[in-house]
Design a protein around this motif. Sequence first.
Motif, PDB file in Angstrom:
ATOM      1  N   TRP A 431       0.827  -1.201   0.000  1.00  0.00           N
ATOM      2  CA  TRP A 431       0.000   0.000   0.000  1.00  0.00           C
ATOM      3  C   TRP A 431       0.868   1.259   0.000  1.00  0.00           C
ATOM      4  O   TRP A 431       0.538   2.256  -0.653  1.00  0.00           O
ATOM      5  CB  TRP A 431      -0.921  -0.019   1.211  1.00  0.00           C
ATOM      6  CG  TRP A 431      -1.915   1.110   1.282  1.00  0.00           C
ATOM      7  CD1 TRP A 431      -1.981   2.084   2.235  1.00  0.00           C
ATOM      8  CD2 TRP A 431      -2.988   1.378   0.378  1.00  0.00           C
ATOM      9  NE1 TRP A 431      -3.036   2.934   1.984  1.00  0.00           N
ATOM     10  CE2 TRP A 431      -3.672   2.524   0.844  1.00  0.00           C
ATOM     11  CE3 TRP A 431      -3.439   0.758  -0.787  1.00  0.00           C
ATOM     12  CZ2 TRP A 431      -4.782   3.064   0.191  1.00  0.00           C
ATOM     13  CZ3 TRP A 431      -4.548   1.296  -1.445  1.00  0.00           C
ATOM     14  CH2 TRP A 431      -5.201   2.427  -0.958  1.00  0.00           C
ATOM     15  N   THR A 432       1.998   1.194   0.701  1.00  0.00           N
ATOM     16  CA  THR A 432       2.933   2.324   0.710  1.00  0.00           C
ATOM     17  C   THR A 432       3.473   2.579  -0.687  1.00  0.00           C
ATOM     18  O   THR A 432       3.557   3.730  -1.146  1.00  0.00           O
ATOM     19  CB  THR A 432       4.094   2.051   1.688  1.00  0.00           C
ATOM     20  OG1 THR A 432       3.569   1.863   3.005  1.00  0.00           O
ATOM     21  CG2 THR A 432       5.092   3.209   1.685  1.00  0.00           C
ATOM     22  N   CYS A 434       1.998   1.751  -3.429  1.00  0.00           N
ATOM     23  CA  CYS A 434       0.863   2.239  -4.210  1.00  0.00           C
ATOM     24  C   CYS A 434       0.687   3.740  -4.020  1.00  0.00           C
ATOM     25  O   CYS A 434       0.501   4.499  -4.980  1.00  0.00           O
ATOM     26  CB  CYS A 434      -0.401   1.481  -3.791  1.00  0.00           C
ATOM     27  SG  CYS A 434      -1.895   1.938  -4.706  1.00  0.00           S
ATOM     28  N   LYS A 435       0.797   4.201  -2.778  1.00  0.00           N
ATOM     29  CA  LYS A 435       0.614   5.624  -2.484  1.00  0.00           C
ATOM     30  C   LYS A 435       1.741   6.465  -3.074  1.00  0.00           C
ATOM     31  O   LYS A 435       1.547   7.631  -3.414  1.00  0.00           O
ATOM     32  CB  LYS A 435       0.522   5.835  -0.972  1.00  0.00           C
ATOM     33  CG  LYS A 435      -0.760   5.295  -0.359  1.00  0.00           C
ATOM     34  CD  LYS A 435      -0.929   5.728   1.089  1.00  0.00           C
ATOM     35  CE  LYS A 435       0.142   5.119   1.976  1.00  0.00           C
ATOM     36  NZ  LYS A 435      -0.035   5.509   3.395  1.00  0.00           N
ATOM     37  N   THR A 440      -2.831  10.346  -4.170  1.00  0.00           N
ATOM     38  CA  THR A 440      -3.471  10.084  -2.881  1.00  0.00           C
ATOM     39  C   THR A 440      -3.808  11.398  -2.182  1.00  0.00           C
ATOM     40  O   THR A 440      -3.300  12.464  -2.531  1.00  0.00           O
ATOM     41  CB  THR A 440      -2.561   9.257  -1.943  1.00  0.00           C
ATOM     42  OG1 THR A 440      -1.342   9.979  -1.713  1.00  0.00           O
ATOM     43  CG2 THR A 440      -2.265   7.901  -2.530  1.00  0.00           C
ATOM     44  N   ASN A 443      -3.530  10.118   2.817  1.00  0.00           N
ATOM     45  CA  ASN A 443      -3.067   8.717   2.833  1.00  0.00           C
ATOM     46  C   ASN A 443      -4.079   7.739   2.246  1.00  0.00           C
ATOM     47  O   ASN A 443      -4.008   6.536   2.490  1.00  0.00           O
ATOM     48  CB  ASN A 443      -2.694   8.272   4.249  1.00  0.00           C
ATOM     49  CG  ASN A 443      -1.428   8.940   4.749  1.00  0.00           C
ATOM     50  OD1 ASN A 443      -0.470   9.106   3.988  1.00  0.00           O
ATOM     51  ND2 ASN A 443      -1.431   9.342   6.012  1.00  0.00           N
ATOM     52  N   GLU A 444      -5.018   8.241   1.442  1.00  0.00           N
ATOM     53  CA  GLU A 444      -5.998   7.389   0.787  1.00  0.00           C
ATOM     54  C   GLU A 444      -5.965   7.640  -0.719  1.00  0.00           C
ATOM     55  O   GLU A 444      -5.604   8.730  -1.173  1.00  0.00           O
ATOM     56  CB  GLU A 444      -7.408   7.626   1.342  1.00  0.00           C
ATOM     57  CG  GLU A 444      -7.528   7.259   2.816  1.00  0.00           C
ATOM     58  CD  GLU A 444      -8.954   7.384   3.337  1.00  0.00           C
ATOM     59  OE1 GLU A 444      -9.260   6.749   4.358  1.00  0.00           O
ATOM     60  OE2 GLU A 444      -9.751   8.123   2.724  1.00  0.00           O
ATOM     61  N   LEU A 445      -6.351   6.627  -1.476  1.00  0.00           N
ATOM     62  CA  LEU A 445      -6.262   6.678  -2.937  1.00  0.00           C
ATOM     63  C   LEU A 445      -7.413   7.500  -3.508  1.00  0.00           C
ATOM     64  O   LEU A 445      -8.574   7.293  -3.156  1.00  0.00           O
ATOM     65  CB  LEU A 445      -6.313   5.248  -3.483  1.00  0.00           C
ATOM     66  CG  LEU A 445      -5.916   5.023  -4.953  1.00  0.00           C
ATOM     67  CD1 LEU A 445      -4.450   5.390  -5.176  1.00  0.00           C
ATOM     68  CD2 LEU A 445      -6.167   3.562  -5.338  1.00  0.00           C
TER      69      LEU A 445
END
Length: 615
Positions: A431-432, A434-435, A440, A443-445
């Motif tokens: 997830w890190t 991905c961000k 983002t 901290n969210e997509l």
Amino acid sequence: INASLSREKTILSENCQAKKSQYSEEETFYMNCRAAYLAVFKSSLENIKSKEQLCLVLQQAGRNPSQKTVNQYWTPQTTTLNFDDFCNILKKEKPATKTELLKAFLKVDTNNDGYILHTELYKILTVRGEKMTVEEVNAITKLADVNSNGKLDYNKFCKLYMTTNEQCRKTALEKLEVDSRLRRQQFGSQVETSSERATTPISKPSSRTTRKTDHKTSSRPSSAQSCKESISSTISMGTSSNTNSELIEPNTVKDWQCAQSKGCFFLEQDGEIITHKYKLYLPQRSTVYITIKPLNLSQLEGKTSPWLSVDTALYVLKENESQENLQLVSFTEARNKEMFMWKGELGSGIYWLIPFTTGCRLKKIKKQITGEAKLVYRDEDGELALTKEFKAALSDIFEMIDLDGNGLLSLEEYNFFELRTSGEKCDEEAWTVCKENFDTKKNELTRQGFMDLNLMEANDREGDPSDLWVTLLSLGYNKALEMTEACPFVIDIYAEKCKPRIKAVYLEAGSRQLNRAICKSVVNKGDAKVLDSDESIIVYTYKSDTRITSVTENKSENKVVIHVNNEQSKNCVNNRGLNIFAVEVAPKSMMVCQHVMPLKEQEEWIYNCVHSLVP
């Protein structure tokens, strides 16, 4: 049965004769299924408990399943499969024909002389594709009738294979015929885990994740003339009402605190329905107002989204000592258009909210799709880009998986998406990464980040859309980019005196708790009719303005078989897909027989059902 059908032919109309012919074909299919099943198991009440058993029983039914096929039906989450699961698999996995077998051999017959050298056979079967063991290949090469001079005569082998399959089928049927009771009833059984599913033509395949109850249901039985006792229920319904005057108006709760979450019903290949399940946290006693309705995503102008007609409901269960000890509080019974709701007082504590759909309107659709929608293309610079249609679908998917509706995807929300589409979760490390690579916020997509993530997947495959289609199909889309096998919904919780919190916890099939809740709600609110002289078999019928549900309770020490006939119903559709079927109810248990809804809501509908006890 043949004698019974002959007698009926003299009094039935031409249309009815056609129906009986169709049913006879179904009976033959299920009799063959049952014969194959009982060649492996002592009873159709036994479950398949391993891949090996699944493979064996499929072979008994004349199939030759590959490991890929077995893995399709026995996933890492599967614990057991039952008889009706097996029947549904057989409908999809047709027996191999002699022509198909010969074509497979012709591909490796380099000399085109009808023979394959044993050395080549060992090389093909033990090295390529799904590898066989040397012992398994030896069993083929040692068949005297089809081997000579170190070669396999595959024409003779195919003929022997087909003959052996047919002989196994006949032997299994002969074994079945020995028991007159089985010959008279001719049906299978199925573990009942949830009433959330719709299958065609039988009702509900069991959960592939958790199967705990002992309620049974079966495929089509023999003629109702063998039944001992019966009861008839007739309910005339008007056009389905879209409003309920007893509901509180939305402006009454405008000052209440609200919590919202989205979710979705997903239809599996076997007809099973997967859905989100939630925990509701209420810090203090309060009057609450709970609603659930289909989520109205973007639509093409003049085109109605099919999932908007899907029925929804929400069962509220109170958690006491554990998750296994849940007590039914209520369910969303009142209706306003497509929204279902409940208002009442709840004490402080933890509640489980379990979404439910009857399966009458969320089921497999046989639609001919001409052509495949384009997902990606190359722009003027030769770079891959997403098509306008695919972007629209991705935007809808984003809305669907953004459970809290804040316009962003948290890791938790994204993982519900990943579990559905790939079966795996994204860990913190991934997830890190991905961000770091996609847009983002907090901290969210973001929506754009989600779009870019899919574009990257297309680039990784150099424009091959195969993986993108896997995602789309798992989310209920067809090849025309229409979402026909899913129903997104939204849940709203209003509380007068406190701030409620709702959290999606699982994405799974119907649970034992839901089944109990449905049965209990019908028993509490439905009309009861006794089916036998001992008053041990009771049929409960619950009626709302949109659906009718029947539940059978068996208080006796023995299992019972109930024949159900809906042939006289008008403008009705049920979750089973058959007008005539049978249910097998275990001792000291109750189960849902069927859910029935109007086929056309704008027209009157008549529920006419005869429940009969099969000796």
